[in-house]
Design an enzyme around this catalytic site. Structure first.
Site, PDB file in Angstrom:
ATOM      1  CD  GLU A  90      34.532 -56.444  -6.121  1.00  0.00           C
ATOM      2  OE1 GLU A  90      34.982 -55.948  -7.053  1.00  0.00           O
ATOM      3  OE2 GLU A  90      33.405 -56.532  -5.675  1.00  0.00           O
TER       4      GLU A  90
ATOM      5  CB  CYS B  46      29.264 -55.583  -5.894  1.00  0.00           C
ATOM      6  SG  CYS B  46      30.569 -54.462  -6.045  1.00  0.00           S
TER       7      CYS B  46
ATOM      8  CG  HIS C 284      25.425 -52.991  -5.324  1.00  0.00           C
ATOM      9  ND1 HIS C 284      26.400 -53.023  -4.496  1.00  0.00           N
ATOM     10  CD2 HIS C 284      25.997 -52.606  -6.514  1.00  0.00           C
ATOM     11  CE1 HIS C 284      27.434 -52.570  -5.026  1.00  0.00           C
ATOM     12  NE2 HIS C 284      27.365 -52.562  -6.247  1.00  0.00           N
TER      13      HIS C 284
END
Lengths: 101, 415
Positions: B86, B118, B245
């Protein structure tokens, strides 16, 4: 009209749901933020105003929905402006879940 | 669960998390933020970028040790390179195009960049694994590199100490020593929302509640989809380890608590012990690095394997979430060889060798690094200013450094 129809219930169902949601929310907030004086939990404030950080807010929302037995996506709570609206939303969810139960 | 499908997955994994780090306590104090928040952030320090680092150098510096370990004939079989980021450096030209060059990958290689906040590295991993498993090019390998830099400043408040810097490189192939993916064992959940985004090269925006709540809904729903696809899947019993994550470790702790409450019959006390056993080892590195965006879940996997090496085959449940949003719960098998393969990368030593800088130095660096993605026709980055950082630390070999921009073409050199 029968006597039963003339006598309103002591507490309307929607009011009972609000009371139950409010009590559950206060209990969960007290568990997550034990140092917070209970009188600071007023309906015009947001959880952030009580000093709840983002993890505390997750724990409060997840905790109160679990306590009330509600299966509501967390995302539905993203835009709720204050504690009063949160209680109202939880009460609506309670009413809906009981109507469909 | 694996059936007769060929083994495909991650053959090698490496992390590059920069050469500098700042203590989160120092960052909170420097910004005048509440130090008590560190308990829920569960962060100790975070990596800090240098002006001579960018998404390209992070990617190359993560992947080079993996490629250096390959024989020439194996290198020649890298047929797909995907950078997941990103932190793009151009609207058209990919980070991957530079990475392909500086890694010396073959011209006979698909080269592209993926973006889905993500989540993108996991999407790229699954597409790469599908290509390898397809048998269209037997023996082919793919390189997926999640790479990002931090551009947040004081305006981001408590997101600033949680934002990391670095890259994770995954070599994908049919000899998956690090993680053999369970074929067909995945669950997905995606929908449109604006919970966080990077609308400009030096600006992140985030709605904390919307983002954290979306993460938690996606974990629940993607696992539900996984359970629909995988007969007998049980959140409490199927996975020996979990790697999620990790925007910050405190969210993962809450996520585990919520999932055990909703998907298992564990008591709160047993849920705590379950967290310590299956999840906590995955948080050691994220607590030292900060959020590595789409590399974060693989940083967590490396952490789990380094912290508690496995001695028998174990199943890992992994969860990837990317704002916007897309998510996936999937699984794979790790073995003692997985721990040895990750251990050879000496990630812990290199994290420990980062220079710990104070708040004043952090803000001095940030003044320059915040604009490293802002397009400029010409720019010079004086490597000499940062030599002492480059000369310190536990290096895995040559490092690529960013030296500037000439007529929109980014320039690099080996140090």
């Amino acid at each position: 009209m029968t006597a039963a129809e003339r006598t309103p219930p002591a507490t309307p169902p929607e009011h009972a749901a609000r009371t139950e949601a409010d009590r559950a929310l206060r209990e969960v907030i007290a568990a997550i933020l034990p140092a917070l004086p209970p009188q600071e939990v007023v309906h015009t404030r947001h959880l952030k105003d009580l000093g709840a950080d983002s993890v505390d807010r997750v724990e409060i929302i997840a905790g109160v929905t679990a306590r009330l037995g509600l299966d509501v996506p967390m995302g539905r709570f993203s835009d709720i402006p204050d504690i009063g609206a949160l209680v109202g939303f939880l009460a609506d969810c309670l009413d809906r879940s009981r109507r469909t139960a | 669960m694996t059936g007769a499908a060929p083994a495909v997955g991650i053959e090698a994994l490496n992390v590059y998390a920069g050469l500098a780090a700042v203590e989160v306590a120092d960052l909170l104090a420097g910004r005048g933020l509440d130090p008590a928040r560190q308990d829920n952030l569960m962060l100790d320090r975070r990596s800090v970028g240098l002006p001579c680092e960018d998404p390209v150098t992070n990617a190359v510096n993560a992947a080079k040790p993996l490629l250096d370990a390959l024989a020439p004939r194996e290198r020649a079989r890298v047929e797909l390179l995907v950078t997941s980021t990103e932190s793009g450096v151009d609207y058209s030209k990919s980070v991957a195009s530079y990475v392909h060059h500086y890694l010396g990958l073959p011209a006979t290689c698909r080269v592209m960049e993926a973006k889905q906040a993500c989540y993108a590295a996991t999407g790229a991993l699954q597409l790469a694994a599908g290509y390898v498993a397809s048998g269209l090019s037997p023996g082919a390998k793919a390189l997926v590199i999640a790479t990002d830099v931090a551009v947040v400043d004081a305006y981001a408040q408590y997101a600033e100490p949680a934002t990391g810097h670095g890259a994770v490189a995954l070599l994908v192939g049919d000899e998956p020593q690090v993680l053999a993916l369970d074929p067909g064992a995945f669950g997905l959940h995606s929908y449109e929302t604006l919970d966080s985004a990077r609308p400009a090269p030096d600006q992140d925006v985030a709605d904390a509640d919307r983002s954290l709540f979306a993460y938690l809904d996606c974990l629940d729903r993607s696992f539900a989809d996984y359970a629909d696809r995988v007969e007998g899947a049980d959140f409490g019993a199927t996975f020996d380890r979990l790697a999620l994550h990790t925007p910050f470790a405190g969210l993962v702790r809450s996520a585990h608590r919520k999932m055990t409450r909703e998907w298992t019959s564990l008591s709160p006390g047993d849920a705590g012990a379950d967290f310590d056993r299956r999840v906590a080892p995955s948080l050691a590195y994220p607590r030292q690095v900060g959020n590595l965006c789409s590399g974060s879940v693989y940083l967590a996997l490396a952490s789990s394997l380094d912290a508690v090496p496995c001695v028998r085959p174990e199943r890992v449940g992994l969860f990837s979430y990317g704002s916007g949003c897309a998510s996936e719960f999937f699984s794979g098998v790790v073995t003692g060889e997985s721990a040895r393969a990750v251990g050879r990368m000496r990630i812990a030593e290199r994290l420990a060798a980062r220079r710990i800088i104070d708040f004043a130095e952090y803000t001095r660096l940030l003044k320059v690094t915040r604009s490293c993605l802002v397009p400029e026709r010409n720019r010079e980055v004086s490597r000499e200013l940062w030599e002492d950082y480059l000369d310190s630390g536990e290096r895995a070999g040559d490092l690529l450094v960013h030296t500037g921009v000439t007529d929109y073409h980014r320039t690099y050199a080996w140090s």
